[in-house]
Design a protein around this motif. Sequence first.
Motif, mmCIF file in Angstrom:
data_model
loop_
_atom_site.group_PDB
_atom_site.id
_atom_site.type_symbol
_atom_site.label_atom_id
_atom_site.label_comp_id
_atom_site.label_asym_id
_atom_site.label_seq_id
_atom_site.Cartn_x
_atom_site.Cartn_y
_atom_site.Cartn_z
ATOM 1 N N TYR A 25 0.859 -1.190 0.000
ATOM 2 C CA TYR A 25 0.000 0.000 0.000
ATOM 3 C C TYR A 25 0.894 1.239 0.000
ATOM 4 N N PHE A 26 0.648 2.228 0.843
ATOM 5 C CA PHE A 26 1.419 3.475 0.759
ATOM 6 C C PHE A 26 2.019 3.824 2.124
ATOM 7 N N ASP A 27 2.219 2.785 2.937
ATOM 8 C CA ASP A 27 2.543 3.015 4.343
ATOM 9 C C ASP A 27 3.872 3.739 4.546
ATOM 10 N N ASP A 28 4.858 3.478 3.678
ATOM 11 C CA ASP A 28 6.134 4.197 3.805
ATOM 12 C C ASP A 28 5.928 5.688 3.508
ATOM 13 N N LEU A 29 5.112 5.987 2.488
ATOM 14 C CA LEU A 29 4.842 7.395 2.163
ATOM 15 C C LEU A 29 4.108 8.093 3.301
#
Lengths: 253, 290
Positions: B182-186
């Motif tokens: 998903y986009f968890d690092d962002l």
Amino acid sequence: MSDVTRSEYCAVAIADCFADDGEIMGSPMGLLPTLGARLAKNTTNPALMLTDGEARILRGTPPLGQSGDVTEGWMPFRLVLESVVPYGKRHVMMGATQIDRHGNQNISAIGPWEQPTRQLLGVRGAPGNTVNNRTSYWVPKHSARVVVEQVDIVSGIGRARAEAAGPAATKFHDVHRLVTNLGVFDFGGPGHTMRFVSVHPGVTVDEVREASGCEIHADGDVPETRTPTDGELVLIRELLDPTKLREREVPSS
Amino acid sequence: MRAPSKELTIDEVLGRIESGMTVGIGGWGSRRKPMALVRAILRSDLTDLHIVSYAGPDVGLLLAGGKASKVTYAFATLDSIPLEPLFSQARVERAAEFREWDEGMFQTGLRAAAQRVSFLPMRAGLGSAVLENDPDLHTVRSPYDDQEELVAVPALNLDVALVHMNRADELGNGQYLGPDPYFDDLFCMAAREAYVSTEQIIDTAGLTVDASLQSLLLNRTMVTGVVETPNGAHFTDCTPTYGRDEKFQKAYATAAKTPEDWAAFHERFLSGDEAAYQAAVTAFREEAQA
């Protein structure tokens, strides 16, 4: 092979949308679009790339409702949004709670934006899809509430809006087809408005007009949607949808 | 000398969040949501939060609980159930301020924040209702020969990010084991402080014993604190540790339809702490099997 059902006409009409795409990613949203895209991959466009609807790119075409197959690649949401959509090698077929004469689509909400009467999914990726890659639409129940003069909240954009927004919006804008349970349409009418491509056998042009909330242009006599070949019917009935899930979305009357 | 542990309790994480903050929540729809932390916010005195999320039950619950005064989103869904019922209700009742973006714009906004620029240009949004309904959005003209006018997606700067990982170590290295990061690092990089809830805190050396190097999504420079919350993404999907609890999600969506049923659901599952929630879920499961 006889007794071709309406859902089978829809499946081949959808498959024909992907026939000329070549080696791109197909993104069919929903049941009949998935069936049609998998059919195209087995017939007219073997180069088509399809995922399991999640993060796996599948080499083959499992039956509807199943997603197990050889994995040929990785396609998480982030890559769809940052690589595939802007890169443009993609043809998405989305649903539409409303679609209008000018090819605008609504999946956001019904009523005014500030306080809708009914909330839908939200615009999701529709704005980005329509200005970046080829886009088609699937409507399983063609009615005057769905096919309208003007959508409430423009999610996917039609040609006139793209032109008004400027060259960056028109450069890759390509709304290809609308397939419904009654027929096939494009936006090649006057001023890029909705136009008949074909009506499914058993449906008349008048019946389609009766079931629509906007005018649909016809260039002379409207042909019938083509009949599936025996090979396509075998693929649909025995390989791709043996449990007849297609009948749930487009029932035989 | 070794780097200090960042392990916290749920209450300690909550102590770092203040009313009025912009809170980003990772995951996607009804998938790998930091639900234990969302439930903790529901129990807290926090109000007036601006929630930024690829929305699922996290946003539905925070709206229904009166915690969110503003939501930035691209969609709201339970995945196997197309619409998020509490979110839909809040939209129709105009219970908060809503900002609906294209899902690619949303990612670009997180990326701009992560890269510490005020905006990034993109095509998505042009010609659509998104630009009409969000007066804060502007376009920008290319300074190069093409002169194209593109959407200037503003940075989605977050005060706090909350994400959920399958595993982490006490230093803040976070690992997802499912098919999609998903986009968890962002989210973590877009935030001033990022808190990771995880199924299991393990020794650093264990992270790569049975999983690929690429599954290490978060490095510790992105992470402020880590909290172990077993079954903490419930009822959302946390594959391969566990899938979505479809029976429970159905019960949630059904209860959301009437105020009486919702009150009963809330009383049974959401009136106690996380341990009480997990005990109620176990009892629900046993009933369903009986």
